[in-house]
Design an enzyme around this catalytic site. Structure first.
Site, short mmCIF file in Angstrom:
data_model
loop_
_atom_site.label_atom_id
_atom_site.label_comp_id
_atom_site.label_asym_id
_atom_site.label_seq_id
_atom_site.Cartn_x
_atom_site.Cartn_y
_atom_site.Cartn_z
N ASP A 1 2.08 -1.40 -4.58
CA ASP A 1 0.67 -0.98 -4.69
C ASP A 1 0.11 -1.54 -5.98
O ASP A 1 0.86 -1.89 -6.90
CB ASP A 1 0.57 0.57 -4.72
N ARG B 1 -15.15 2.98 10.82
CA ARG B 1 -14.12 2.06 10.33
C ARG B 1 -14.77 0.77 9.81
O ARG B 1 -14.30 0.15 8.88
CB ARG B 1 -13.13 1.73 11.43
N GLY C 1 0.88 -1.18 0.00
CA GLY C 1 0.00 0.00 0.00
C GLY C 1 0.91 1.21 0.00
O GLY C 1 1.73 1.38 0.91
N ALA C 2 0.78 2.01 -1.07
CA ALA C 2 1.67 3.18 -1.21
C ALA C 2 0.86 4.46 -1.19
O ALA C 2 1.16 5.41 -1.90
CB ALA C 2 2.47 3.05 -2.51
N ARG D 1 -2.14 9.43 21.01
CA ARG D 1 -3.13 10.52 21.05
C ARG D 1 -3.48 10.87 22.50
O ARG D 1 -3.51 12.03 22.89
CB ARG D 1 -4.40 10.09 20.29
N HIS E 1 -9.78 -1.24 18.12
CA HIS E 1 -9.53 0.10 17.59
C HIS E 1 -10.83 0.71 17.08
O HIS E 1 -11.04 0.91 15.90
CB HIS E 1 -8.50 -0.01 16.45
N ILE F 1 -0.41 6.63 4.18
CA ILE F 1 0.43 6.05 5.25
C ILE F 1 1.65 5.36 4.62
O ILE F 1 2.77 5.51 5.12
CB ILE F 1 -0.35 5.04 6.12
N GLY F 2 1.45 4.63 3.52
CA GLY F 2 2.56 3.90 2.89
C GLY F 2 3.70 4.84 2.50
O GLY F 2 4.88 4.56 2.76
P1 A3D Z 1 -4.80 5.47 1.05
O1 A3D Z 1 -4.01 6.74 0.96
O2 A3D Z 1 -6.07 5.39 0.29
O3 A3D Z 1 -3.83 4.27 0.61
C1 A3D Z 1 -4.28 2.98 0.42
C2 A3D Z 1 -3.53 2.39 -0.75
O4 A3D Z 1 -3.88 1.02 -0.87
C3 A3D Z 1 -3.85 3.06 -2.10
O5 A3D Z 1 -2.64 3.56 -2.67
C4 A3D Z 1 -4.45 1.93 -2.93
O6 A3D Z 1 -4.09 1.99 -4.30
C5 A3D Z 1 -3.83 0.71 -2.25
N1 A3D Z 1 -4.53 -0.54 -2.51
C6 A3D Z 1 -5.87 -0.75 -2.64
N2 A3D Z 1 -6.10 -2.06 -2.89
C7 A3D Z 1 -4.89 -2.67 -2.91
C8 A3D Z 1 -4.47 -4.01 -3.12
N3 A3D Z 1 -5.35 -4.98 -3.35
N4 A3D Z 1 -3.15 -4.28 -3.06
C9 A3D Z 1 -2.25 -3.30 -2.83
N5 A3D Z 1 -2.58 -2.00 -2.63
C10 A3D Z 1 -3.89 -1.71 -2.67
O7 A3D Z 1 -5.12 5.14 2.58
P2 A3D Z 1 -4.22 5.43 3.88
O8 A3D Z 1 -2.79 5.12 3.58
O9 A3D Z 1 -4.58 6.78 4.42
O10 A3D Z 1 -4.85 4.36 4.89
C11 A3D Z 1 -4.66 2.98 4.67
C12 A3D Z 1 -5.50 2.14 5.63
O11 A3D Z 1 -5.08 2.37 6.97
C13 A3D Z 1 -7.01 2.43 5.62
O12 A3D Z 1 -7.74 1.22 5.70
C14 A3D Z 1 -7.22 3.25 6.88
O13 A3D Z 1 -8.54 3.14 7.37
C15 A3D Z 1 -6.22 2.59 7.79
N6 A3D Z 1 -5.82 3.37 8.97
C16 A3D Z 1 -5.66 2.68 10.13
C17 A3D Z 1 -5.27 3.34 11.27
C18 A3D Z 1 -5.10 2.58 12.54
O14 A3D Z 1 -4.74 3.13 13.54
C19 A3D Z 1 -5.38 1.16 12.56
C20 A3D Z 1 -5.04 4.72 11.25
C21 A3D Z 1 -5.21 5.39 10.05
C22 A3D Z 1 -5.59 4.71 8.90
#
Ligand code: A3D
Length: 320
Positions: free
Chosen positions: A34, A89, A10-11, A152, A176, A14-15
């Site tokens: 990704d 969530r 995942g890029a 937090r 969470h 967060i990635g």
């Molecule tokens: P985002 O910036 O949308 O990045 C997600 C990435 O995943 C995108 O680049 C997509 O292209 C990629 N992706 C989608 N499907 C696939 C796949 N099958 N294989 C590989 N890559 C794929 O999201 P984000 O980085 O902001 O957040 C990512 C996740 O973390 C989300 O589910 C959030 O809800 C979660 N999150 C969790 C917390 C916790 O504390 C647990 C906090 C913040 C976010």
């Protein structure tokens, strides 16, 4: 000695932040994976160019093929979709469960020896499903949520009291979600448990109650402000702390979603508890003493997690 290899699945927001922090800290060579073409390559190249400024010898590569994560020491999974305003969530479960299946199979085929940290929401159910889909040992698959939720909590306490965040140790347990359990008796300011800190006048009971509530809703507060996605700086830093404890065998005790087999009276699920992370992955679960109120809050939070796990089983029969 060869550098560690860190695969970021995942890029997105967060990635990309994980890649930046891992490179700055020279934690290891980074593969940014990704399904989106160009995004991981573009972010990897951008950060690789920055290494010439901050002076780090690690390499970064973007990838769309799981073969590139081969032999990774750590995989941090953020693949999937984040929340938008008005979503919980739990609304993400249908899409993200399918993503966990693809990711779990990719890790199983190419990086079966990795320590895997899941961040994708709804966290406790997604890390459970990821462990099932990957078949990796349970002590090598953990979820990141408690480090963030506790950070937090600590930050809000620091902001209110004027005490350095470095001298505040805050703990949240459970799932969470908005019914997570900020552990008031076990959290300390300058060594004082929070009830004693209130008695000593560092903050009022009203302030503490408001901070507990704000901590529970901390993710939603950021979503409402950003409008386009969820938090990413603090989540990335939190996962890096966990990865470092594993890679450097630091044996830090961090609140993480871990597989329980009898601890806290629970089995066969992932939920947030303090865990010792070292070279063996989750080396020990630390059991806090809990009073009746804490037990009741923990039970409610665990029931939410159990509901989400059941929803996963209903969606994908292979998990039942
Ligand atoms: P985002 O910036 O949308 O990045 C997600 C990435 O995943 C995108 O680049 C997509 O292209 C990629 N992706 C989608 N499907 C696939 C796949 N099958 N294989 C590989 N890559 C794929 O999201 P984000 O980085 O902001 O957040 C990512 C996740 O973390 C989300 O589910 C959030 O809800 C979660 N999150 C969790 C917390 C916790 O504390 C647990 C906090 C913040 C976010």
């Amino acid at each position: 000695m060869a550098r560690a290899k860190i695969a970021l699945i995942g890029a997105g927001m967060i990635g990309g932040t994980l890649a930046h922090v891992a490179a700055r800290e020279a934690l290891g060579d980074v593969i940014l994976f990704d399904i989106a073409e160009g995004t991981p390559q573009g972010k990897a190249l951008d950060i690789a160019e920055a290494t010439a400024v901050f002076g780090s010898d690690v390499s970064l590569k973007g990838a769309n093929d799981y073969a590139d994560i081969a032999g990774a020491d750590v995989c941090i999974v953020t693949a999937g979709v984040p929340r938008k305003p008005g979503m919980s969530r739990d609304d993400l479960i249908g899409i993200n469960l399918k993503v966990m299946k693809a990711v779990g199979e990719g890790i199983k085929a190419h990086a079966p020896d990795a320590f895997v940290i899941c961040i994708t929401n709804p966290l406790d159910a997604m890390v459970w499903a990821l462990q099932k889909f990957s078949g990796l040992p349970k002590e090598k698959v953990v979820g990141m949520a408690g480090v963030l939720d506790s950070a937090r909590f600590a930050y809000f306490l620091a902001e209110k009291t004027g005490v350095s965040v470095q001298d505040i140790h805050a703990w949240t347990l459970g799932g969470h979600g908005d019914d997570m359990v900020p552990m008031v008796r076990h959290s300390t300011i300058g060594g004082l448990p929070l009830p004693d800190a209130v008695a000593a006048g560092l903050l009022s009971q009203g302030d503490l109650d408001a901070i507990v509530d704000r901590t529970r809703k901390g993710g939603g507060e950021i979503v409402a402000l950003l409008k386009t996605g969820s938090a990413f700086y603090a989540p990335a830093e939190s996962a890096i702390a966990m990865a470092k404890s594993y890679l450097l065998d630091q044996k830090r005790v961090l609140p993480c979603a871990v597989w329980l087999s009898g601890e806290y009276g629970l089995s066969d699920l992932y939920v947030g508890v303090p865990a010792l992370l070292g070279a063996g992955g989750v080396e020990k679960v630390i059991e806090f003493t809990t009073n009746d109120d804490e037990k009741a809050m923990f039970k409610k939070s665990v029931e939410s997690v159990q509901g989400l796990i059941q929803a996963c089983k209903d969606i994908d029969a292979s998990l039942a």
